[in-house]
Scaffold this motif. Sequence first.
Motif, short mmCIF file in Angstrom:
data_model
loop_
_atom_site.label_atom_id
_atom_site.label_comp_id
_atom_site.label_asym_id
_atom_site.label_seq_id
_atom_site.Cartn_x
_atom_site.Cartn_y
_atom_site.Cartn_z
N LEU B 3 -10.43 11.73 -11.87
CA LEU B 3 -11.05 11.30 -10.72
C LEU B 3 -12.58 11.63 -10.52
CD1 LEU B 3 -8.56 11.76 -7.93
CD2 LEU B 3 -9.05 9.60 -9.16
N SER B 4 -13.63 10.77 -10.39
CA SER B 4 -14.76 10.99 -10.23
C SER B 4 -15.13 11.44 -9.09
CB SER B 4 -15.63 9.85 -10.75
OG SER B 4 -15.51 8.72 -9.63
N GLU B 5 -16.27 11.95 -8.78
CA GLU B 5 -16.60 12.55 -7.28
C GLU B 5 -16.46 11.33 -6.26
OE1 GLU B 5 -20.26 14.41 -5.19
OE2 GLU B 5 -20.38 14.80 -7.45
N LEU B 6 -16.91 10.02 -6.79
CA LEU B 6 -16.76 8.80 -5.81
C LEU B 6 -15.37 8.77 -5.47
CD1 LEU B 6 -17.86 6.33 -4.25
CD2 LEU B 6 -17.81 5.24 -6.18
N ASP B 7 -14.52 8.58 -6.71
CA ASP B 7 -12.83 8.53 -6.33
C ASP B 7 -12.48 9.47 -5.47
OD1 ASP B 7 -12.93 6.38 -8.13
OD2 ASP B 7 -12.45 7.44 -9.90
N GLN B 8 -12.77 10.93 -5.71
CA GLN B 8 -12.38 11.83 -4.70
C GLN B 8 -12.76 11.59 -3.11
OE1 GLN B 8 -12.91 16.05 -5.65
NE2 GLN B 8 -12.38 15.64 -7.58
N ARG B 9 -13.95 11.23 -3.09
CA ARG B 9 -14.20 10.59 -1.67
C ARG B 9 -13.69 9.85 -1.27
NH1 ARG B 9 -20.51 10.42 -1.50
NH2 ARG B 9 -20.07 9.97 0.58
N ILE B 10 -13.18 8.43 -2.00
CA ILE B 10 -12.44 7.52 -1.90
C ILE B 10 -10.84 7.97 -1.29
CG2 ILE B 10 -11.43 5.26 -2.54
CD1 ILE B 10 -13.84 4.69 -4.17
N VAL B 11 -10.58 8.73 -2.05
CA VAL B 11 -9.16 9.44 -1.67
C VAL B 11 -9.13 10.11 -0.31
CG1 VAL B 11 -7.52 11.13 -2.45
CG2 VAL B 11 -8.09 9.84 -4.15
N MET B 12 -10.34 10.89 -0.09
CA MET B 12 -10.41 11.69 1.24
C MET B 12 -10.32 10.66 2.34
SD MET B 12 -12.93 14.83 -0.20
CE MET B 12 -13.15 15.35 1.40
N GLU B 13 -11.24 9.62 2.13
CA GLU B 13 -11.16 8.53 3.34
C GLU B 13 -9.95 7.87 3.55
OE1 GLU B 13 -13.49 7.76 5.25
OE2 GLU B 13 -15.32 8.96 4.14
N LEU B 14 -9.26 7.58 2.20
CA LEU B 14 -7.80 6.92 2.41
C LEU B 14 -6.85 7.66 3.19
CD1 LEU B 14 -7.86 4.72 -0.89
CD2 LEU B 14 -8.02 3.88 1.60
N GLN B 15 -7.01 8.96 2.80
CA GLN B 15 -6.16 9.70 3.38
C GLN B 15 -6.27 10.23 5.02
OE1 GLN B 15 -5.73 13.34 1.13
NE2 GLN B 15 -7.87 14.08 2.04
N SER B 16 -7.54 10.11 5.41
CA SER B 16 -7.74 10.27 6.81
C SER B 16 -7.26 9.10 7.39
CB SER B 16 -9.22 10.65 6.96
OG SER B 16 -10.05 9.83 6.58
N GLY B 17 -7.10 7.82 6.94
CA GLY B 17 -6.54 6.84 7.70
C GLY B 17 -7.26 5.84 7.84
N LEU B 18 -6.82 4.57 7.88
CA LEU B 18 -7.54 3.30 7.73
C LEU B 18 -7.91 2.90 9.07
CD1 LEU B 18 -7.49 1.89 5.02
CD2 LEU B 18 -5.86 0.27 5.91
N PRO B 19 -9.12 2.66 9.40
CA PRO B 19 -9.44 1.99 10.65
C PRO B 19 -8.74 0.71 11.09
CG PRO B 19 -11.43 2.02 9.39
CD PRO B 19 -10.32 2.43 8.43
N LEU B 20 -8.63 0.57 12.44
CA LEU B 20 -7.81 -0.66 13.05
C LEU B 20 -8.95 -1.60 13.18
CD1 LEU B 20 -4.88 0.99 14.90
CD2 LEU B 20 -4.79 -0.08 12.81
N VAL B 21 -9.80 -2.17 12.34
CA VAL B 21 -10.58 -3.20 12.44
C VAL B 21 -10.52 -4.32 11.63
CG1 VAL B 21 -12.39 -1.38 13.45
CG2 VAL B 21 -12.36 -1.96 10.78
N VAL B 43 -10.06 1.30 -5.35
CA VAL B 43 -8.74 1.48 -4.93
C VAL B 43 -7.37 0.92 -6.00
CG1 VAL B 43 -7.16 1.07 -3.00
CG2 VAL B 43 -9.37 1.66 -2.48
N HIS B 44 -7.82 -0.24 -6.32
CA HIS B 44 -7.01 -0.70 -7.27
C HIS B 44 -6.71 -0.11 -8.44
CE1 HIS B 44 -5.97 -4.39 -5.10
NE2 HIS B 44 -7.18 -4.79 -5.00
N ALA B 45 -7.88 0.58 -9.14
CA ALA B 45 -7.79 1.24 -10.08
C ALA B 45 -7.09 2.72 -9.83
CB ALA B 45 -9.38 1.59 -10.83
N ILE B 46 -7.06 3.31 -8.73
CA ILE B 46 -6.50 4.62 -8.63
C ILE B 46 -5.10 4.19 -8.19
CG2 ILE B 46 -6.50 6.22 -6.50
CD1 ILE B 46 -9.48 6.20 -6.34
N GLN B 47 -4.80 3.10 -7.75
CA GLN B 47 -3.54 2.72 -7.76
C GLN B 47 -2.77 2.51 -9.08
OE1 GLN B 47 -2.36 -0.85 -5.39
NE2 GLN B 47 -0.37 0.29 -4.69
#
Lengths: 154, 157
Positions: B3-21, B43-47
């Motif tokens: 995981l790149s640094e950006l990927d790690q930040r994406i993981v952190m955003e996704l784990q804290s929860g998806l906004p209801l917008v 996200v698709h690549a990480i999945q």
Amino acid sequence: MQLDHLDRRLLNLVQSDFPICPQPYQVLAEQLGITEQEVLQRLERLMQQDVIRRLGGVFDSRKLGYKGTLCAVKVPQDRIDEVAAVINSYLGITHNYLRDHEYNMWFTILAQSPAKVEQILKEIKEKTGIEDIINLPSQRFFKVLVNFDVRDED
Amino acid sequence: MTLSELDQRIVMELQSGLPLVSRPFEALARRLGITEEEFLARVHAIQQAGIMRRIGAALRHHRVGFTANAMIVWQIPEEKIVEVGEQMSQLPEVTHCYQRVSLPQWPYNFYTMVHGHSREECRRIAEQLAQMAGVNDYRLLYSVAELKKSSMKYFMD
């Protein structure tokens, strides 16, 4: 907890088939035959009611480099709250259950190395004075599934 | 895949929860200073790499009627473990299934977690599993209280 038919269908969908696309709530709305706004309102209510604990990414901890283990400790009845507070204070300890056994407190640890797991256990022993903690790292993984079929009761 | 640094930040955003917008990924992408398109591509690549299993809702299962859970611990001969593990995993009532180390004071080496609407239902599932695997050395540890249940916050510990 009053869940209507649409709540149940929505819960079944969002547990496993959450769409990864620009407007996921719109896609769910089309599957359910309701508006995007109604999906958002229902999800918000289900979160407020604590039916949904979290909506987000579900990761494979091993692929993120984390090691998992299950631990158990014998805690005297009158020390349960105090010992649980120590154990629950660790971010890597995500689950902690009381179970009906002499080893009565069971918790999981996720950490980036076995050494970190050992460090956490050492700290728990020091803080609680309880020496007998069994540490049962997993050796082979067969299944983890956390979807529940939220069927209509009728 | 590392995981790149950006990927790690994406993981952190996704784990804290998806906004209801209406456009939740756009909202998360904006926090990281990237486009919605870039965010979704990562996200698709990480999945696809198997690092993320899915995006989904975690339920409080006692709130949807699954009020009983039991950890069933088993003593299974080493040479039978793979076969038994594959068999038991098939059952939808079994949510977790692991082989673990055993200890002198704790001889059990195999674990199945089952959820049911009652203790009686958990016990019946255990009997069914025992019969299926031809194993009799087991016991059920019912949960008495949930003291903590949270989702892991990766890269924040």
